[in-house]
Design an enzyme around this catalytic site. Structure first.
Site, mmCIF file in Angstrom:
data_model
loop_
_atom_site.group_PDB
_atom_site.id
_atom_site.type_symbol
_atom_site.label_atom_id
_atom_site.label_comp_id
_atom_site.label_asym_id
_atom_site.label_seq_id
_atom_site.Cartn_x
_atom_site.Cartn_y
_atom_site.Cartn_z
ATOM 1 N N SER A 137 27.718 -34.248 -16.972
ATOM 2 C CA SER A 137 28.527 -33.912 -15.893
ATOM 3 C C SER A 137 30.021 -34.683 -16.147
ATOM 4 O O SER A 137 30.116 -35.814 -17.010
ATOM 5 C CB SER A 137 27.985 -34.678 -14.602
ATOM 6 O OG SER A 137 29.032 -34.829 -13.579
ATOM 7 N N TYR A 150 23.752 -40.936 -9.409
ATOM 8 C CA TYR A 150 23.974 -40.177 -10.245
ATOM 9 C C TYR A 150 24.997 -40.402 -11.428
ATOM 10 O O TYR A 150 24.728 -39.865 -12.400
ATOM 11 C CB TYR A 150 24.844 -38.919 -9.077
ATOM 12 C CG TYR A 150 25.033 -37.393 -10.095
ATOM 13 C CD1 TYR A 150 23.735 -36.712 -10.120
ATOM 14 C CD2 TYR A 150 26.307 -37.161 -10.571
ATOM 15 C CE1 TYR A 150 23.896 -35.464 -10.701
ATOM 16 C CE2 TYR A 150 26.280 -35.673 -11.142
ATOM 17 C CZ TYR A 150 25.106 -34.955 -11.204
ATOM 18 O OH TYR A 150 25.370 -33.756 -11.773
#
Length: 255
Positions: A137, A150
């Site tokens: 990501s 995350y």
């Protein structure tokens, strides 16, 4: 059919990015195992469309991961291509972050990548050919507030990718990660209500002022764009690309 005879295991592939990658690999001749949660009838339809094998392993459970790899090997053959795409998200300030959510995010987004890799890489090394592609990501490179678990997990995926790439560099196995910006998927859509609550914003404000604020293109990345890059990494022309963290974020991390 550049992947004729190859076996691909794609986690988190019943929707979104993972499904797009599974479709791209199957379209080039790979025999595919998909994995993920969802409506059983829809998963059966996807499996039929792709001619794919399905395994519903819960990736927070190492024993189920081991069973999934055995299932793949027994039915299709040991994976030549491993795509670690499964991911979960929770948005909350760190002082309020539920411990169970932290544990689940680290287990599925990071620890599962370790387990699938450790189980798949021996056969790749033995065959002197393999492709491991991890969906990271933009949050593997930069941070956002209220996403501590995350961001920690995706930074971990990027580091893990580099380390395993060095270990496998002489064995015909490449290990890379793709770091998309915001892709319009169920994972992104589902975090909008939490972000609205955490930041006291409207849905439109979250979309434009939070999700796309950092992407100079002001558009969401598509799952098909990510899948096209994953497919390229499987080509022979990509055999010198390893240990890379490939940004696909509309310029987010260029600054």
């Amino acid at each position: 059919m550049i992947l004729e005879g190859k076996v691909a295991l794609v986690t988190g592939s019943t929707s979104g990015i993972g499904l797009a990658i599974a479709q791209a690999l199957a379209g080039e001749g790979a025999r595919v195992m998909i994995n993920g949660f969802g409506d059983p009838a829809e998963i059966a339809r996807i499996s039929d469309d792709l001619g794919a094998l399905y395994d519903g392993a819960d990736l927070s459970d190492p024993a189920q991961i081991e069973s999934m790899l055995r299932h793949c090997t027994d039915e299709l053959g040991a994976p030549d291509i491993l795509v670690n795409n499964a991911g979960v998200q929770h948005v909350s300030p760190v002082e309020d972050f539920p411990v169970g959510k932290w544990d689940a995010i680290l287990a599925i987004n990071l620890t599962a990548v370790f387990h699938t890799t450790r189980l798949a890489i021996p056969s790749m090394k033995a065959k002197q050919w393999g492709r491991i592609i991890n969906t990271a990501s933009a949050h593997s490179l930069v941070a956002s507030p209220n996403k501590s678990a995350y961001v920690a997990a995706k930074h971990g995926v990027a580091g893990f990718t580099k380390s395993v790439a060095l270990e496998a560099a002489k064995d015909g196995v490449t290990v890379n990660c793709i770091s998309p910006g915001y892709v319009w998927t169920t994972l992104v859509e589902n975090q909008i209500p939490d972000t609205m609550k955490a930041r006291n914003l409207t849905r439109e404000q979250v979309m434009n002022d939070v999700l796309l604020a950092a992407q100079p293109t002001k558009r969401f990345v598509t799952p098909e764009e990510v899948a096209a890059l994953a497919l390229f990494l499987c080509r022979e022309e990509a055999k010198s690309i390893t240990g890379a963290n490939l940004s696909m974020d509309g310029g987010w991390t260029a600054a």
